[in-house]
Design a protein around this motif. Structure first.
Motif, PDB file in Angstrom:
ATOM      1  N   GLY A 130     -16.909   1.136   4.967  1.00  9.44           N
ATOM      2  CA  GLY A 130     -16.590   0.064   4.027  1.00  9.44           C
ATOM      3  C   GLY A 130     -16.635   0.553   2.593  1.00  9.44           C
ATOM      4  O   GLY A 130     -15.761   0.236   1.774  1.00  9.44           O
TER       5      GLY A 130
ATOM      6  N   THR B 145     -12.971  -4.631   4.133  1.00  9.19           N
ATOM      7  CA  THR B 145     -14.149  -4.009   4.761  1.00  9.19           C
ATOM      8  C   THR B 145     -14.543  -4.686   6.064  1.00  9.19           C
ATOM      9  O   THR B 145     -15.559  -4.311   6.665  1.00  9.19           O
ATOM     10  CB  THR B 145     -15.351  -4.040   3.803  1.00  9.19           C
TER      11      THR B 145
ATOM     12  N   ASP C 184     -17.239  -9.857   1.359  1.00  7.54           N
ATOM     13  CA  ASP C 184     -18.186  -8.769   1.113  1.00  7.54           C
ATOM     14  C   ASP C 184     -18.645  -8.756  -0.341  1.00  7.54           C
ATOM     15  O   ASP C 184     -17.849  -8.492  -1.256  1.00  7.54           O
ATOM     16  CB  ASP C 184     -17.512  -7.438   1.471  1.00  7.54           C
TER      17      ASP C 184
END
Length: 222
Positions: free
Chosen positions: A175, A167, A199
């Motif tokens: 994402g 992402t 992430d």
């Protein structure tokens, strides 16, 4: 059978020991996330998992075979047919359009051109890239190239997909699209997915979470 198993993997560059006894495994249909800060050796680890690098010590077994004990031809076949690897560098063939880049892994695998084109169009649609299929890599944004290399890794339906920072440099919407696609892919193909990431959203999809710190890989206690 597990898709990937590493046992006691060590890797050094000069006097710097980057990986210190990595034990890791991932099974069919499993999504494993490795959280790793910059400079922790995560790219080195992913390169070893993808057979781009060899460890100094330890073993890596993919599909039940030690990658250190098979011939170069067998290793090339494993990379071609079994592993899909999306590098963070977003490398593509600059002389080919996005459509041709997406179809290339399937063509190399020996799939008919019609099947390769169909698969490329399908995955481009899922990642919002249909309108960019006729463009060359230099005409794509970094975010578009990021989605493209992920598509290239998944297009040939590997048993093991290794994705570096899936992402990174993507907005929230794209994402999320990528994470949903990875989740759909592993469930629909009973494939193993391994991602390295910063992430926190990845936790929602991962079956197992690890942290790479000071050369060791540690399972999340939660």
């Amino acid at each position: 059978m597990t898709v990937l198993v590493t046992t006691g993997v060590y890797k050094s560059f000069g006097n710097h020991e980057v990986l210190k006894g990595i034990d890791f495994r991932v099974a069919p249909g499993e999504f494993a996330a490795i959280f790793a800060p910059s400079g922790s050796g995560k790219t080195t680890l992913l390169n070893i998992l993808a057979t781009v690098l060899k460890p100094d010590k330890g073993d890596v077994r993919i599909n039940g075979k030690s990658v250190l004990k098979i011939s170069e031809n067998e290793l090339n076949a494993l990379r071609r047919d079994y592993i899909g690897y999306a590098h963070q560098s977003c490398k593509m063939v600059n002389s080919l359009t996005l459509a041709d880049n997406l179809a290339l892994p399937l063509l190399i695998k020996g799939a008919p051109k019609s099947e390769s084109v169909r698969a490329a169009n399908e995955i481009a649609g899922k990642l919002g890239l249909t309108s960019r299929l006729g463009k060359y890599p230099f005409q794509l944004s970094f975010g578009e190239r990021k989605r493209a290399v992920i598509a290239m890794a998944l297009c040939k339906k590997p048993r093991l997909a290794i994705i570096d920072e899936p992402t990174a440099n993507l907005d929230d919407s794209n994402g999320r699209v990528v994470l949903e696609l990875l989740d759909e892919f592993r469930k629909g193909n009973d494939a193993a997915v391994v991602v390295a990431t910063h992430d926190e959203r990845v936790r929602e999809y991962a079956d197992r979470v690890y942290f790479l710190h000071e050369g060791g890989l540690h399972a999340d206690a939660e």
